[in-house]
Scaffold this motif. Structure first.
Motif, PDB file in Angstrom:
ATOM      1  N   GLN A 131      18.226  -0.504   1.175  1.00  0.00           N
ATOM      2  CA  GLN A 131      17.026  -1.272   0.866  1.00  0.00           C
ATOM      3  C   GLN A 131      15.991  -0.366   0.194  1.00  0.00           C
ATOM      4  O   GLN A 131      15.840   0.781   0.571  1.00  0.00           O
ATOM      5  CB  GLN A 131      16.424  -1.870   2.157  1.00  0.00           C
ATOM      6  CG  GLN A 131      17.355  -2.885   2.821  1.00  0.00           C
ATOM      7  CD  GLN A 131      16.708  -3.471   4.048  1.00  0.00           C
ATOM      8  OE1 GLN A 131      15.610  -3.066   4.408  1.00  0.00           O
ATOM      9  NE2 GLN A 131      17.381  -4.422   4.677  1.00  0.00           N
ATOM     10  N   PRO A 132      15.282  -0.930  -0.857  1.00  0.00           N
ATOM     11  CA  PRO A 132      14.269  -0.078  -1.512  1.00  0.00           C
ATOM     12  C   PRO A 132      13.117   0.203  -0.566  1.00  0.00           C
ATOM     13  O   PRO A 132      12.741  -0.622   0.257  1.00  0.00           O
ATOM     14  CB  PRO A 132      13.812  -0.932  -2.699  1.00  0.00           C
ATOM     15  CG  PRO A 132      14.106  -2.338  -2.287  1.00  0.00           C
ATOM     16  CD  PRO A 132      15.355  -2.274  -1.442  1.00  0.00           C
ATOM     17  N   LYS A 133      12.627   1.380  -0.726  1.00  0.00           N
ATOM     18  CA  LYS A 133      11.512   1.809   0.107  1.00  0.00           C
ATOM     19  C   LYS A 133      10.219   1.233  -0.461  1.00  0.00           C
ATOM     20  O   LYS A 133       9.938   1.344  -1.630  1.00  0.00           O
ATOM     21  CB  LYS A 133      11.435   3.347   0.129  1.00  0.00           C
ATOM     22  CG  LYS A 133      12.626   3.993   0.810  1.00  0.00           C
ATOM     23  CD  LYS A 133      12.469   5.501   0.834  1.00  0.00           C
ATOM     24  CE  LYS A 133      13.668   6.171   1.509  1.00  0.00           C
ATOM     25  NZ  LYS A 133      13.517   7.646   1.546  1.00  0.00           N
ATOM     26  N   LEU A 134       9.479   0.570   0.381  1.00  0.00           N
ATOM     27  CA  LEU A 134       8.196  -0.011  -0.003  1.00  0.00           C
ATOM     28  C   LEU A 134       7.089   0.967   0.317  1.00  0.00           C
ATOM     29  O   LEU A 134       7.015   1.475   1.431  1.00  0.00           O
ATOM     30  CB  LEU A 134       7.955  -1.342   0.737  1.00  0.00           C
ATOM     31  CG  LEU A 134       8.985  -2.440   0.458  1.00  0.00           C
ATOM     32  CD1 LEU A 134       8.659  -3.659   1.320  1.00  0.00           C
ATOM     33  CD2 LEU A 134       8.999  -2.820  -1.002  1.00  0.00           C
ATOM     34  N   GLU A 135       6.282   1.213  -0.710  1.00  0.00           N
ATOM     35  CA  GLU A 135       5.159   2.123  -0.503  1.00  0.00           C
ATOM     36  C   GLU A 135       4.045   1.374   0.210  1.00  0.00           C
ATOM     37  O   GLU A 135       3.644   0.292  -0.208  1.00  0.00           O
ATOM     38  CB  GLU A 135       4.658   2.655  -1.843  1.00  0.00           C
ATOM     39  CG  GLU A 135       5.685   3.499  -2.574  1.00  0.00           C
ATOM     40  CD  GLU A 135       5.155   4.020  -3.876  1.00  0.00           C
ATOM     41  OE1 GLU A 135       3.990   3.673  -4.176  1.00  0.00           O
ATOM     42  OE2 GLU A 135       5.865   4.749  -4.580  1.00  0.00           O
ATOM     43  N   THR A 136       3.599   1.939   1.240  1.00  0.00           N
ATOM     44  CA  THR A 136       2.504   1.336   2.016  1.00  0.00           C
ATOM     45  C   THR A 136       1.179   1.809   1.428  1.00  0.00           C
ATOM     46  O   THR A 136       0.965   2.989   1.205  1.00  0.00           O
ATOM     47  CB  THR A 136       2.604   1.746   3.486  1.00  0.00           C
ATOM     48  OG1 THR A 136       2.583   3.165   3.564  1.00  0.00           O
ATOM     49  CG2 THR A 136       3.897   1.239   4.114  1.00  0.00           C
ATOM     50  N   ILE A 137       0.351   0.842   1.107  1.00  0.00           N
ATOM     51  CA  ILE A 137      -0.974   1.136   0.536  1.00  0.00           C
ATOM     52  C   ILE A 137      -1.982   1.050   1.645  1.00  0.00           C
ATOM     53  O   ILE A 137      -2.107   0.013   2.311  1.00  0.00           O
ATOM     54  CB  ILE A 137      -1.308   0.157  -0.589  1.00  0.00           C
ATOM     55  CG1 ILE A 137      -0.248   0.241  -1.702  1.00  0.00           C
ATOM     56  CG2 ILE A 137      -2.703   0.409  -1.145  1.00  0.00           C
ATOM     57  CD1 ILE A 137      -0.417  -0.779  -2.776  1.00  0.00           C
ATOM     58  N   ALA A 138      -2.654   2.117   1.846  1.00  0.00           N
ATOM     59  CA  ALA A 138      -3.656   2.152   2.919  1.00  0.00           C
ATOM     60  C   ALA A 138      -4.845   1.295   2.527  1.00  0.00           C
ATOM     61  O   ALA A 138      -5.288   1.325   1.383  1.00  0.00           O
ATOM     62  CB  ALA A 138      -4.099   3.583   3.177  1.00  0.00           C
ATOM     63  N   PRO A 139      -5.355   0.486   3.426  1.00  0.00           N
ATOM     64  CA  PRO A 139      -6.530  -0.348   3.102  1.00  0.00           C
ATOM     65  C   PRO A 139      -7.738   0.537   2.829  1.00  0.00           C
ATOM     66  O   PRO A 139      -7.874   1.620   3.377  1.00  0.00           O
ATOM     67  CB  PRO A 139      -6.711  -1.199   4.367  1.00  0.00           C
ATOM     68  CG  PRO A 139      -6.104  -0.375   5.453  1.00  0.00           C
ATOM     69  CD  PRO A 139      -4.946   0.333   4.834  1.00  0.00           C
ATOM     70  N   PRO A 140      -8.627   0.081   1.938  1.00  0.00           N
ATOM     71  CA  PRO A 140      -9.821   0.897   1.641  1.00  0.00           C
ATOM     72  C   PRO A 140     -10.713   1.024   2.864  1.00  0.00           C
ATOM     73  O   PRO A 140     -10.956   0.051   3.583  1.00  0.00           O
ATOM     74  CB  PRO A 140     -10.513   0.110   0.514  1.00  0.00           C
ATOM     75  CG  PRO A 140     -10.039  -1.292   0.694  1.00  0.00           C
ATOM     76  CD  PRO A 140      -8.630  -1.193   1.202  1.00  0.00           C
ATOM     77  N   GLN A 141     -11.138   2.233   3.073  1.00  0.00           N
ATOM     78  CA  GLN A 141     -12.005   2.494   4.209  1.00  0.00           C
ATOM     79  C   GLN A 141     -13.440   2.126   3.853  1.00  0.00           C
ATOM     80  O   GLN A 141     -13.905   2.429   2.776  1.00  0.00           O
ATOM     81  CB  GLN A 141     -11.923   3.979   4.595  1.00  0.00           C
ATOM     82  CG  GLN A 141     -10.529   4.407   5.085  1.00  0.00           C
ATOM     83  CD  GLN A 141     -10.500   5.860   5.489  1.00  0.00           C
ATOM     84  OE1 GLN A 141     -11.516   6.530   5.394  1.00  0.00           O
ATOM     85  NE2 GLN A 141      -9.335   6.335   5.938  1.00  0.00           N
ATOM     86  N   PRO A 142     -14.103   1.434   4.732  1.00  0.00           N
ATOM     87  CA  PRO A 142     -15.507   1.069   4.433  1.00  0.00           C
ATOM     88  C   PRO A 142     -16.386   2.305   4.392  1.00  0.00           C
ATOM     89  O   PRO A 142     -16.174   3.279   5.087  1.00  0.00           O
ATOM     90  CB  PRO A 142     -15.877   0.143   5.606  1.00  0.00           C
ATOM     91  CG  PRO A 142     -14.962   0.566   6.706  1.00  0.00           C
ATOM     92  CD  PRO A 142     -13.662   0.973   6.063  1.00  0.00           C
ATOM     93  N   GLU A 143     -17.379   2.213   3.482  1.00  0.00           N
ATOM     94  CA  GLU A 143     -18.308   3.323   3.369  1.00  0.00           C
ATOM     95  C   GLU A 143     -19.173   3.430   4.602  1.00  0.00           C
ATOM     96  O   GLU A 143     -19.566   2.410   5.190  1.00  0.00           O
ATOM     97  CB  GLU A 143     -19.199   3.129   2.133  1.00  0.00           C
ATOM     98  CG  GLU A 143     -18.430   3.137   0.829  1.00  0.00           C
ATOM     99  CD  GLU A 143     -19.345   2.965  -0.345  1.00  0.00           C
ATOM    100  OE1 GLU A 143     -20.560   2.829  -0.101  1.00  0.00           O
ATOM    101  OE2 GLU A 143     -18.864   2.978  -1.495  1.00  0.00           O
TER     102      GLU A 143
END
Length: 227
Positions: free
Chosen positions: A55-67
């Motif tokens: 299975q292809p590896k899915l890159e996990t995108i980290a949610p933007p951190q609030p300022e």
């Protein structure tokens, strides 16, 4: 000669059939080899299907951190200095002077000099009375100014009207300039009045007080067929 037997003829027929069938098979194989490239072009292309086991590896995108919240500006409190009210000064103690001796003379200061009032302006000399002015006149009986001659052409054509002349009269009563202030509407009438006044008329000169002066005057000259 002897006639061939039935069994021999039967074997000959079978052998002939085998030979014919073999020839057909060879001819069919030859034709198949020749038609193989054409058949390969006519057949649809083959697709190879591969099953991926990984299975292809899915890159996990980290949610933007609030300022992080910005710190609120700190209001600087201005400390006003406390006003210190001065203490009222103690009232001066007035000491009564000792009574003067009855024989001592009383000295009084001379009064201060007052400002002198401004001097009244000198009375101005009385203005002389304005001298009376009198315009030039042309209708005095002693002048005997003749009426302009009525042009024959104007009389025959029925031309009539009033021309206003603007005349400069000298201090001796003579016309210096005779100008047309307003035309009568007919050049012959205007010219007759202008020439007669310039050559034959005399005037009572204008006066300023008791002195004769040059001045301008407006004189109307009327041409009427009923006169």
């Amino acid at each position: 000669m002897q006639a061939p037997s039935f069994a021999q003829s039967r074997s000959d027929q079978t052998l002939g059939m085998v030979i014919v069938i073999g020839l057909h098979v060879l001819a069919g194989a030859g034709l198949l080899m020749l038609a193989q490239p054409v058949l390969q072009q006519m057949l649809p292309p083959t697709f190879q299907v591969r099953f991926l086991t990984e299975q292809p590896k899915l890159e996990t995108i980290a949610p933007p951190q609030p300022e992080p919240p910005k710190p609120l500006p700190v209001k600087q409190q201005v400390v006003q200095p406390r006003q210190v009210q001065p203490k009222p000064a103690p009232a001066p103690v007035i000491q009564a002077d000792a009574p003067a001796a009855p024989d001592a003379p009383v000295m009084t200061a001379p009064p201060a000099p007052k400002d002198m009032p401004p001097a009244a302006p000198a009375p101005s000399a009385a203005q002389p009375a304005q001298e009376a002015y009198q315009e030039p006149r042309h209708d005095a009986d002693y002048l005997r100014n003749p009426n302009p001659a009525y042009p024959r052409a104007s009389r025959s054509l029925g031309e009539e009207g009033t021309v206003r002349l603007r005349i400069e009269v000298s201090a001796e009563g003579k016309p210096l300039q005779v100008l047309i202030e307003k035309t009568s509407g007919f050049p012959r009438l205007d010219r007759a009045a202008q020439e007669t006044v310039a050559s034959s008329w005399r005037f009572t000169p204008a006066r300023k007080g008791q002195q004769a002066v040059a001045a301008w005057v407006i004189v109307p000259v009327t041409f009427s067929l009923n006169r």
